[in-house]
Design a protein around this motif. Structure first.
Motif, mmCIF file in Angstrom:
data_model
loop_
_atom_site.group_PDB
_atom_site.id
_atom_site.type_symbol
_atom_site.label_atom_id
_atom_site.label_comp_id
_atom_site.label_asym_id
_atom_site.label_seq_id
_atom_site.Cartn_x
_atom_site.Cartn_y
_atom_site.Cartn_z
ATOM 1 N N GLY A 224 11.084 55.035 12.437
ATOM 2 C CA GLY A 224 11.144 54.601 13.822
ATOM 3 C C GLY A 224 11.171 55.747 14.814
ATOM 4 N N MET A 225 11.385 55.374 16.077
ATOM 5 C CA MET A 225 11.508 56.312 17.187
ATOM 6 C C MET A 225 12.642 55.842 18.091
ATOM 7 N N ARG A 226 13.324 56.767 18.712
ATOM 8 C CA ARG A 226 14.336 56.407 19.712
ATOM 9 C C ARG A 226 13.748 56.723 21.078
ATOM 10 N N ILE A 227 13.244 55.676 21.735
ATOM 11 C CA ILE A 227 12.588 55.858 23.033
ATOM 12 C C ILE A 227 13.189 54.957 24.116
ATOM 13 N N ASP A 228 14.138 54.096 23.741
ATOM 14 C CA ASP A 228 14.793 53.201 24.697
ATOM 15 C C ASP A 228 16.182 53.752 24.989
ATOM 16 N N MET A 229 16.481 53.938 26.270
ATOM 17 C CA MET A 229 17.700 54.653 26.625
ATOM 18 C C MET A 229 18.411 54.059 27.822
ATOM 19 N N VAL A 230 19.709 54.284 27.855
ATOM 20 C CA VAL A 230 20.540 53.995 29.028
ATOM 21 C C VAL A 230 20.983 55.344 29.580
ATOM 22 N N MET A 231 20.504 55.672 30.770
ATOM 23 C CA MET A 231 20.801 56.944 31.420
ATOM 24 C C MET A 231 21.736 56.672 32.588
ATOM 25 N N ALA A 232 22.924 57.231 32.548
ATOM 26 C CA ALA A 232 23.944 56.949 33.558
ATOM 27 C C ALA A 232 24.369 58.223 34.264
ATOM 28 N N SER A 233 24.653 58.090 35.561
ATOM 29 C CA SER A 233 25.116 59.227 36.346
ATOM 30 C C SER A 233 26.623 59.419 36.167
ATOM 31 N N GLU A 234 27.086 60.576 36.622
ATOM 32 C CA GLU A 234 28.522 60.816 36.671
ATOM 33 C C GLU A 234 29.102 60.022 37.848
ATOM 34 N N PRO A 235 30.339 59.500 37.769
ATOM 35 C CA PRO A 235 31.236 59.583 36.635
ATOM 36 C C PRO A 235 31.058 58.454 35.615
ATOM 37 N N LEU A 236 30.038 57.627 35.826
ATOM 38 C CA LEU A 236 29.864 56.458 34.969
ATOM 39 C C LEU A 236 29.649 56.836 33.506
ATOM 40 N N ALA A 237 28.945 57.926 33.257
ATOM 41 C CA ALA A 237 28.641 58.322 31.885
ATOM 42 C C ALA A 237 29.893 58.581 31.066
ATOM 43 N N HIS A 238 30.964 59.022 31.734
ATOM 44 C CA HIS A 238 32.202 59.304 31.015
ATOM 45 C C HIS A 238 33.130 58.099 30.946
ATOM 46 N N ARG A 239 32.635 56.952 31.411
ATOM 47 C CA ARG A 239 33.426 55.726 31.335
ATOM 48 C C ARG A 239 32.823 54.749 30.331
ATOM 49 N N VAL A 240 32.042 55.292 29.401
ATOM 50 C CA VAL A 240 31.486 54.486 28.314
ATOM 51 C C VAL A 240 32.549 54.280 27.242
ATOM 52 N N THR A 241 32.751 53.039 26.848
ATOM 53 C CA THR A 241 33.710 52.739 25.786
ATOM 54 C C THR A 241 33.033 52.424 24.466
ATOM 55 N N THR A 242 31.814 51.901 24.506
ATOM 56 C CA THR A 242 31.059 51.576 23.307
ATOM 57 C C THR A 242 29.579 51.756 23.592
ATOM 58 N N ALA A 243 28.837 52.261 22.607
ATOM 59 C CA ALA A 243 27.381 52.341 22.714
ATOM 60 C C ALA A 243 26.793 52.073 21.343
ATOM 61 N N LEU A 244 25.839 51.177 21.287
ATOM 62 C CA LEU A 244 25.235 50.851 19.998
ATOM 63 C C LEU A 244 23.791 50.415 20.187
ATOM 64 N N MET A 245 23.062 50.403 19.077
ATOM 65 C CA MET A 245 21.710 49.872 19.018
ATOM 66 C C MET A 245 21.751 48.672 18.087
ATOM 67 N N ASP A 246 21.282 47.531 18.560
ATOM 68 C CA ASP A 246 21.356 46.289 17.781
ATOM 69 C C ASP A 246 20.113 46.152 16.907
ATOM 70 N N ARG A 247 20.139 46.800 15.763
ATOM 71 C CA ARG A 247 19.000 46.782 14.842
ATOM 72 C C ARG A 247 18.712 45.379 14.326
ATOM 73 N N ASN A 248 19.729 44.536 14.254
ATOM 74 C CA ASN A 248 19.524 43.179 13.755
ATOM 75 C C ASN A 248 18.558 42.380 14.624
ATOM 76 N N ALA A 249 18.462 42.730 15.908
ATOM 77 C CA ALA A 249 17.561 42.017 16.804
ATOM 78 C C ALA A 249 16.099 42.315 16.497
ATOM 79 N N ARG A 250 15.836 43.345 15.699
ATOM 80 C CA ARG A 250 14.469 43.692 15.284
ATOM 81 C C ARG A 250 14.054 42.903 14.038
ATOM 82 N N LYS A 251 14.997 42.175 13.447
ATOM 83 C CA LYS A 251 14.727 41.413 12.230
ATOM 84 C C LYS A 251 14.313 39.978 12.563
ATOM 85 N N GLY A 252 13.967 39.232 11.552
ATOM 86 C CA GLY A 252 13.704 37.813 11.724
ATOM 87 C C GLY A 252 12.271 37.496 12.097
ATOM 88 N N GLU A 253 12.068 36.267 12.556
ATOM 89 C CA GLU A 253 10.737 35.762 12.861
ATOM 90 C C GLU A 253 10.279 36.207 14.247
#
Length: 274
Positions: A224-253
């Motif tokens: 794969g490739m990592r080309i989808d991103m969330v880019m946040a300015s300060e101070p918001l970038a340091h107020r992230v509590t969780t970050a994930l990629m939902d690979r399961n959404a790429r599965k299925g029909e």
């Protein structure tokens, strides 16, 4: 959620290239119920504004803004923390972008953009030069609106892999788009304005991708490739509590070839501090 007290507003923001909302609407609705985002930035809706299923999203509690052009491109923002001052394109003093590639709105005090950066097609192609210029226009827009202050999020399909470990095998991309120096430099200039790639900030390791081509079994081979991103300015970038990629959404029909990126923020604090 109360905007009028000192309580922290916790917001889950996601970005997802849905690769045709008309084809993927049931999956998007199912994912919204499962993942429960407060703000969703979508790309490649591939529909005109009058065809956008706004009523269906309103029934799920979301306000929305959409910028579309029929069978191609198309970007949208869904929000249940407020949606004000929607707009599209760039305020850089130049002619309008001919493609529907970026939409803006203020959600819970944060200026949010859903962006679909041009693919580029191949090195030296007119679309490749359009891509480099487009990223330059995004940087210019951010600079032109810097006086507005406040936190900013630019989320979407950037069609750039910023580093070698953002693709499954850098040797396989020799002479191709998405990894060339001019593309990476243009992406870097956007980031240098003051935006942080918040997923990569938390997860520096290899093997974390957001896009897998439908062909050649790329998804199952983990190519794969990592080309989808969330880019946040300060101070918001340091107020992230969780970050994930939902690979399961790429599965299925009939999945999109992209997976959502999901980020949880202490949003209200950043909006006040911004």
């Amino acid at each position: 959620m109360n905007f009028g007290t000192t309580k922290v507003l916790r917001v889950r923001l996601a970005t997802w290239n849905v690769n045709s909302l008309n084809a993927r609407m049931p999956r998007v609705q199912e994912w919204l119920e499962l993942a429960d985002p407060d703000v969703l930035c979508m790309q490649e809706t591939k529909m005109a504004d009058e065809a956008f299923p706004g009523l269906a999203f309103e029934a799920m509690g979301y306000e929305w803004a959409h910028h579309g052009q029929g069978r191609w491109n198309g970007v949208a923002i869904l929000s249940r923390v407020g949606l004000a001052d929607p707009g599209n394109g760039f305020a850089d003093g130049r002619e309008d972008d001919p493609d529907a590639r970026i939409v803006w709105a203020t959600c819970g005090g944060v200026r949010v953009a859903s962006a679909y950066i041009p693919n580029g097609r191949e090195l030296g192609h007119d679309h490749y030069h359009y891509k480099i210029d487009w990223l330059g226009r995004l940087r210019a827009h951010l600079e032109a609106n810097a006086d507005a202050g406040g936190p900013v999020v630019v989320a979407g399909d950037f069609n750039v892999a910023p580093a070698d470990n953002d693709v499954w095998d850098i040797a396989a991309f020799e002479g191709l788009t998405h990894v060339s120096d001019p593309e990476r430099d243009a992406f870097g200039a956007v980031a240098e304005w003051g935006l942080v790639d918040v997923f990569r900030q938390r997860w520096p390791q290899d093997g974390l991708y957001t896009f897998w081509d439908y062909q050649a079994g790329r998804f199952h081979k983990r190519q794969g490739m990592r080309i989808d991103m969330v880019m946040a300015s300060e101070p918001l970038a340091h107020r992230v509590t969780t970050a994930l990629m939902d690979r399961n959404a790429r599965k299925g029909e009939k999945p999109s070839d992209h997976a959502p990126v999901v980020v949880d923020f202490d949003w209200g604090e950043a909006a006040r501090d911004g």
